[in-house]
Write a protein that holds these residues in place. Sequence first.
Motif, PDB file in Angstrom:
ATOM      1  N   LEU A  49       0.812  -1.210   0.000  1.00 62.84           N
ATOM      2  CA  LEU A  49       0.000   0.000   0.000  1.00 62.84           C
ATOM      3  C   LEU A  49       0.850   1.266   0.000  1.00 62.84           C
ATOM      4  N   LEU A  50       2.148   1.147   0.336  1.00 64.50           N
ATOM      5  CA  LEU A  50       3.017   2.324   0.335  1.00 64.50           C
ATOM      6  C   LEU A  50       3.286   2.842  -1.065  1.00 64.50           C
ATOM      7  N   SER A  51       3.024   2.009  -2.082  1.00 67.89           N
ATOM      8  CA  SER A  51       3.251   2.473  -3.452  1.00 67.89           C
ATOM      9  C   SER A  51       2.334   3.636  -3.820  1.00 67.89           C
ATOM     10  N   LYS A  52       1.197   3.747  -3.114  1.00 66.95           N
ATOM     11  CA  LYS A  52       0.309   4.878  -3.385  1.00 66.95           C
ATOM     12  C   LYS A  52       0.912   6.201  -2.929  1.00 66.95           C
ATOM     13  N   LEU A  53       1.813   6.142  -1.943  1.00 65.84           N
ATOM     14  CA  LEU A  53       2.425   7.352  -1.413  1.00 65.84           C
ATOM     15  C   LEU A  53       3.767   7.654  -2.059  1.00 65.84           C
ATOM     16  N   ALA A  54       4.186   6.849  -3.033  1.00 64.06           N
ATOM     17  CA  ALA A  54       5.485   7.061  -3.669  1.00 64.06           C
ATOM     18  C   ALA A  54       5.470   8.335  -4.513  1.00 64.06           C
TER      19      ALA A  54
END
Length: 358
Positions: A157-162
């Motif tokens: 889910l951290l890929s959304k904040l990349a």
Amino acid sequence: MATALKGLRLTARSCAGASLSSKCSARPIGRRRVFSTTPTRWKTTIDPEAEAAVISKAEQALGVDLRAAHAEIDSSAKDIQDYLDAELDFGPPGPEFLPAKKKLKETFLNMGDPEPFEDGGFAEDMEDDLSSLAHGELEQHREWRHYARLAAWEMPLLSKLAKPFEPPTADMPLRFRYTTYMGEHHPAEKKVVLEFSPADMPNLTSIQRDKLRKLLGPRYNPEADTVRMSCEMFETQAQNKRYLGDLVDTLLHEARDPTDTFEDVPLDTRHHHFKRKLRFPKEWEMTEDRRQELVKHRQQAVMKDQKRETAGQLVDGIKQIEMAWAKPVAREAIPEMAMAGKGLKGRGPTGKRVGVRR
């Protein structure tokens, strides 16, 4: 029938809630009313005929035999009371109920008189727990599974904040470096390191940049033209970073001060040790002309060796070694060994006493 079951349930509650003293006493005084909606009253005499009339009217209205229901409730309550008395009023267990003593296997380590803890007699419920080492292994396994769940479900889910990488611009000459130990507390975690180059600082003239280099002192690297400062005085990284930022602002303010430009003060670089960089000589570089020259020189050396071999001037090393081994070895006379005397006087080879001076 519902009224009978309700009465049975209330009776069971009253039997379960009775005190142990009342159950175990030889002369029970009277059952305590645990659950009741009416206050306790003294028993009064009732006319049997009137009681029978009331009961008959209630049976006709409900369609249930109240006397049979009451008898069934009394028998059920008695059975429940007997069961509870049997469960609660048990004495100490006999030897047949005690767990058997666990006999340890006789080995070399437990030979001789048994230790106090080797007598056995441990209850089964005291031996079903794991050791502290096993609990540590389980805790470590739980931690691994926790991080595995994070990697499987939360980290994607951290890929959304990349965010795309943007190189620093001219307005961001300061570079901060932090140290983290992945959640572990460490004294060096609060340290913040700052690096920048005086040439990248905006709104400074050449004279002001030279003054800034002189103000920095031993923190300035003249070979790379960079500045390195660190701070770990405070407990958090944000405080240390703020302190370094305020220190840079103070240095820039002093560098822009026109009252003294430090032009008469030379730049001190004694704190820095310049490393001599060795460079490969250009004359040693392998070029095409140099390669042809080496090939020609090797061919000439081979031709000279062939001419010497034809003329017999070339020395054969193997033949020289064989000739040296073929020559007989001349044996020389070994001189006679003489024992040195002790002290100042001793006997020589002829047996006479001779003086020895040291």
